[in-house]
Design a protein around this motif. Sequence first.
Motif, mmCIF file in Angstrom:
data_model
loop_
_atom_site.group_PDB
_atom_site.id
_atom_site.type_symbol
_atom_site.label_atom_id
_atom_site.label_comp_id
_atom_site.label_asym_id
_atom_site.label_seq_id
_atom_site.Cartn_x
_atom_site.Cartn_y
_atom_site.Cartn_z
ATOM 1 N N ALA A 238 0.804 -1.071 0.105
ATOM 2 C CA ALA A 238 -0.078 0.037 -0.046
ATOM 3 C C ALA A 238 0.723 1.184 0.017
ATOM 4 C CB ALA A 238 -0.876 -0.008 1.160
ATOM 5 N N PRO A 239 0.303 2.287 -0.492
ATOM 6 C CA PRO A 239 1.107 3.699 -0.479
ATOM 7 C C PRO A 239 1.725 3.881 1.000
ATOM 8 C CG PRO A 239 -1.081 3.910 -1.578
ATOM 9 C CD PRO A 239 -0.957 2.698 -1.126
ATOM 10 N N GLY A 240 2.925 4.220 0.914
ATOM 11 C CA GLY A 240 3.764 4.456 2.297
ATOM 12 C C GLY A 240 4.371 3.151 2.626
ATOM 13 N N GLY A 241 3.942 1.916 2.063
ATOM 14 C CA GLY A 241 4.422 0.632 2.769
ATOM 15 C C GLY A 241 5.903 0.440 2.232
ATOM 16 N N ARG A 242 6.478 -0.616 2.956
ATOM 17 C CA ARG A 242 8.018 -0.751 2.552
ATOM 18 C C ARG A 242 8.190 -0.933 1.018
ATOM 19 N NH1 ARG A 242 11.421 -5.022 2.468
ATOM 20 N NH2 ARG A 242 9.707 -6.792 2.337
ATOM 21 N N LEU A 243 7.281 -1.999 0.856
ATOM 22 C CA LEU A 243 7.818 -2.331 -0.773
ATOM 23 C C LEU A 243 7.048 -1.479 -1.772
ATOM 24 C CD1 LEU A 243 6.570 -6.246 -0.353
ATOM 25 C CD2 LEU A 243 8.935 -5.210 -0.729
#
Length: 765
Positions: A238-243
Amino acid sequence: MAEAADFQGTRPSPARRWLRRTASAVLGAPLLAGLLTVPAVAAPAAEPAKASTGSRTVDVSLNTLSPSVPSKDDTLTVSGTLTNKGKEAISDAEVDLRVGPRLTGRGEVDDAAKRSTYVPGVDPATVGDTYTLEIPRLARGISQDFTLTVPVDKLGLDDPGVYQLGVSVSGRTARAAGEQVLGIKRTFLPWQPEASDSRTKLTFLWPLISSPHVTAETRSDVQQTPVFANDDLAKELAPGGRLEQMVSLGSRLPVTWVIDPDLLASVAAMAGKYEIASGDETVPGKNQAVAKQWLSALEKVVEDGKVIALPFADPDLASIAHRGKNVSGTLSHLQNASTVAATTVETILHVKPSTDFAWPVNGAVDSSIVDVATSAGAHNVIARSDSFRETSDLPYTPTAARPIGGGTTAVVADARLSTLFNGDMSRAGASTLAVQKFLAQTLALTEQAPDDERSIVVAPPRMPTAAQAQTMARALDALSGNRWTQPLDLVAASEAKPDPRATTKLPRRSAYPEKLRARELPTQAFQDIRTIQGSLDTFETILTQPDRVVTPFGNAVNRSMSTSWRDQPVEARQYRTTVHRYLKSLTSEVQLIKKSDVTLSGRSATIPVTVQNQLVQGVDRLVLRLTSDNIRLKFNDDGSRTELPISIAGGHSQSVKFDTTTSANGRAQVTARLFTEDGTPYGEEMTFTVKVSEVTPTVLLVIAGGLLLLVLAGIRMYTHRKRAAAGDTANGDGDGDGPEQPSDPTPDTGPESGDPSETGEKVDR
């Protein structure tokens, strides 16, 4: 009082301070010339050494430094936070910027980074009163932000190189009326005002790796809807997530993508219909849009870039080498993981990856790890310089590529650069310091041998956090413009001309770091995997559609060897247990229906045994074997054992009938067991008792008389019906239909109850 102001630890008045600095500049210039070079217009060459007592009283955090690599016409801005950790308030505090001296070599950069307190006579003078920030009072336990702004041409930067840069806090406390340096924080300022012809080729790995999320379980629909252990992967995408951050930031950076194909397969599965385990049930997954968006973004990013595909699920090479390779089947799993890797990446990203690289944990290698890596087809092993130590006292960092024999190349990543981004980079001070250290180390490395073009590799944390990814991106952004480095992909780095003076000797197995060895997968893990694979091999042989089972379980076996389990031993064991339990539940769907005792009232009879298949696909190549423990009961007059082939459609049962003969009254224990065609036992055996009752001649005579009466009654009924039919025809009532014929029975019945048959089953013949 004027004399007291000259003592160390006190601060003279402004006029006397200027006189003292001027005298120091004249008298002390020869002594300090090698230590610090500062223009006279900016600040005097030295200042009275302040007391270092209490220099840890104030914690100084440097949160931003802009620009990271300044030019002549820039203005340097340093901002941060001061925190009074002492027991007393601080009065008349002053925040100063200190620059210099120029550091020569990577070792001096390391030494400067280790110092945490103010060292009189070693730390440079302040830039000048013009750029001092005054803070009248800093109460205990209180934090206060600060910002210092200084034109770069006032910093006294001369020759290109790495300069120390520090922010110090001076002030007074109730216990020490004289002014002291109560806190200092150091960082580094790379200085290269003009472009240089000497550049180091820099390869930066950008890993897309995650821990296993998909289980071995799939739904029974045509699409085989996958079941995820949890929905944590969606948070990373998701946006802002690590990946998401890794893809977003990496899209604008000159990096080499290092991808675990299992991550791609998991995200692709999430992009369609998927379910999430929730206790004993599953619930529908709802993050298809997030998965599709991430895959689409990644596909665009890598279409023109270099992609390195690790073996599927990123298997732990060191654990396999040290604890798993002697467990039969382990190396074949590794080879399968390598084979699946290329197909997975090509299918999902539509690019052809390089599968020629192996990446052991932390780049720690020994001869056994290299042997395991090459056995799976790798010709390049990504090592790290703290494992691959130099032995020839080179005055510079050698090129990464090292031939180590057998056509294998060790690509030795630089340990200092590779470990700079470890730790908590969510703190602004830690992130800023890591960026400046990275820039300082790369510049100092280039200056070691400016006329010798070298290739350096950086292998950062295997699964960077979002904050670590952002810090790495800032560091690489600061190098844009090819100031003293130029980007190079990993394949080209592995093919670079090696330095003949660099070591090529592999470390011994005993040299493997104990801390890493303690975190390896245990031997039991590989024994569990062998058990799972053995059950899977047996199950596969009886299935009409084996791919529906072999593929998800094969991937689960590969995931059981993942490097990510090193820090999750409990979760790793639970994952293997869950895979094995689910496989056993599937194999038990093909089973013998429990049978009650059987009574045979004759010398020959037929014994039925029912086999049930509750799978959605058919099974064949099975054999049902019956064995008697009493020679009085024989099968087909052949002996005490017989068997018949089994083939059952999905969701059906089949009743198999065995002919028997008896020679005397008594009991016989019969064992029924399923086997595969190659003789491997399948499932649990079932036993039941056969009771044999011999029939006397008198009873036989009575039975014969009864049968004769039945035959005569049948003939009479047949004659009566024939006459009646003839009469109907004569009267014109016939409809032309022949007599109705019963359908033939089929041995393949519909779904049956799995409950045992009634007690005292009696079979007559």
